[in-house]
Design a protein around this motif. Sequence first.
Motif, short mmCIF file in Angstrom:
data_model
loop_
_atom_site.label_atom_id
_atom_site.label_comp_id
_atom_site.label_asym_id
_atom_site.label_seq_id
_atom_site.Cartn_x
_atom_site.Cartn_y
_atom_site.Cartn_z
N ALA A 167 0.83 -1.21 0.00
CA ALA A 167 0.00 0.00 0.00
C ALA A 167 0.86 1.26 0.00
N ALA A 168 1.95 1.24 0.78
CA ALA A 168 2.84 2.41 0.84
C ALA A 168 3.52 2.64 -0.50
N ARG A 169 3.94 1.56 -1.18
CA ARG A 169 4.55 1.70 -2.50
C ARG A 169 3.54 2.23 -3.51
N PHE A 170 2.33 1.73 -3.42
CA PHE A 170 1.27 2.19 -4.32
C PHE A 170 1.04 3.69 -4.15
N LEU A 171 0.94 4.15 -2.92
CA LEU A 171 0.69 5.56 -2.65
C LEU A 171 1.88 6.43 -3.05
N ALA A 172 3.09 5.91 -2.87
CA ALA A 172 4.27 6.66 -3.29
C ALA A 172 4.24 6.91 -4.79
N GLY A 173 3.69 5.96 -5.54
CA GLY A 173 3.56 6.13 -6.98
C GLY A 173 2.56 7.20 -7.36
N LEU A 174 1.69 7.58 -6.42
CA LEU A 174 0.74 8.67 -6.62
C LEU A 174 1.27 9.98 -6.04
N GLY A 175 2.50 9.94 -5.53
CA GLY A 175 3.10 11.13 -4.92
C GLY A 175 2.61 11.40 -3.53
N LYS A 176 2.22 10.33 -2.79
CA LYS A 176 1.64 10.53 -1.47
C LYS A 176 2.40 9.73 -0.41
N GLU A 177 2.40 10.28 0.80
CA GLU A 177 2.88 9.57 1.98
C GLU A 177 1.69 8.98 2.70
N CYS A 178 1.98 8.10 3.67
CA CYS A 178 0.87 7.54 4.45
C CYS A 178 1.26 7.41 5.92
N ILE A 179 0.25 7.41 6.76
CA ILE A 179 0.40 7.11 8.18
C ILE A 179 -0.50 5.92 8.46
N VAL A 180 0.06 4.87 9.08
CA VAL A 180 -0.70 3.66 9.37
C VAL A 180 -1.30 3.76 10.78
N VAL A 181 -2.60 3.53 10.87
CA VAL A 181 -3.30 3.55 12.15
C VAL A 181 -4.07 2.24 12.32
N GLU A 182 -4.59 2.03 13.51
CA GLU A 182 -5.29 0.78 13.79
C GLU A 182 -6.77 0.88 13.42
N ASP A 183 -7.40 -0.27 13.33
CA ASP A 183 -8.78 -0.38 12.86
C ASP A 183 -9.77 -0.21 14.00
N VAL A 184 -10.15 1.03 14.25
CA VAL A 184 -11.24 1.35 15.18
C VAL A 184 -12.20 2.26 14.43
N PRO A 185 -13.49 2.30 14.80
CA PRO A 185 -14.46 3.10 14.06
C PRO A 185 -14.03 4.57 13.91
N GLY A 186 -14.00 5.04 12.68
CA GLY A 186 -13.63 6.42 12.41
C GLY A 186 -12.14 6.64 12.31
N PHE A 187 -11.34 5.61 12.75
CA PHE A 187 -9.89 5.69 12.68
C PHE A 187 -9.42 6.93 13.46
N VAL A 188 -8.53 7.74 12.93
CA VAL A 188 -8.13 8.97 13.62
C VAL A 188 -8.89 10.17 13.06
N SER A 189 -8.80 10.36 11.75
CA SER A 189 -9.33 11.58 11.14
C SER A 189 -10.82 11.76 11.36
N ASN A 190 -11.60 10.72 11.09
CA ASN A 190 -13.04 10.91 11.17
C ASN A 190 -13.62 10.71 12.56
N ARG A 191 -12.88 10.06 13.42
CA ARG A 191 -13.35 9.99 14.80
C ARG A 191 -13.35 11.39 15.41
N VAL A 192 -12.42 12.22 14.98
CA VAL A 192 -12.37 13.61 15.44
C VAL A 192 -13.22 14.52 14.55
N LEU A 193 -13.05 14.40 13.23
CA LEU A 193 -13.71 15.32 12.31
C LEU A 193 -15.22 15.21 12.35
#
Length: 283
Positions: A167-193
């Motif tokens: 997944a990280a290699r795939f995203l790098a090919g799109l010019g993107k970095e990634c942060i890996v988080v654990e599987d909980v509802p909403g994850f990080v971004s949407n649990r807050v947002l």
Amino acid sequence: MEFNTVGVIGAGVMGVGVAQNLAQTGHRVVLVDVSEEVLDNARKELRTSLRTWAMFNPGKSADLSAVLEKIEFTTDYERLADADFVVENVTEDWGVKQQVYERIDGICRPGVVFAVNTSAISITRVGSATTRPERVVGMHFMNPVPMKPLVEVIRGYHTTQDTLDTAARFLAGLGKECIVVEDVPGFVSNRVLMLTVNEAVFLVQDGVASASEVDRIFKGCFDHRMGPLETADLIGLDTILKSVEVLYESFNDDKYRPAPLLKKMVAAGLLGRKSGQGFHSYA
């Protein structure tokens, strides 16, 4: 290129953004949705998205014909048989997602990774609908996809390190970095947002401030580029509602109860930018 052909399922705003980003970085894309009408709208959305991208990237090419040449628009899921990687972007509805994964699991090659672009649905649950849960990973893109440099990647219970590396290699090919988080509802971004957006809707509903005033406070006081209700309009109020409902169901916590005004606006078809009217007007 390791990912020569990428399947993108769902031709809504997010799916179009992913397809555009892929095409602009040299990938062949198979964009799948349920009807020709949806695909026609996707072509129109792509034109608009490319114009926006060109505005924010002066001097860079935004050749519509070159992008379209790399994207195959189709209603035939069997066209995913050649995909080296799949990104799914269908509606935030477990019943719909489950059917999609059960279908593509028998079409795509066994080693192909399935990336779930979801706001809140469990990646572990999605993996359970396939025979390859170890090759299922969450990949939460932000809108507009071509302009966002970071992606939230979610590790399901069975997701292997090899899948995360892929997944990280795939995203790098799109010019993107990634942060890996654990599987909980909403994850990080949407649990807050989602909690922030929902509370902002309550503020408007309760007459504390107007939508524009709420957004101005966040932009002026915290230097946010967009206020929470402008962000909601960009995402789509229907998607916001579904995400909040998933959080409410998952945590059984009243703090995630959807604001009645949010429900009312979705029922009225006031979905934000994609409908022309949400908390703000886009006519």
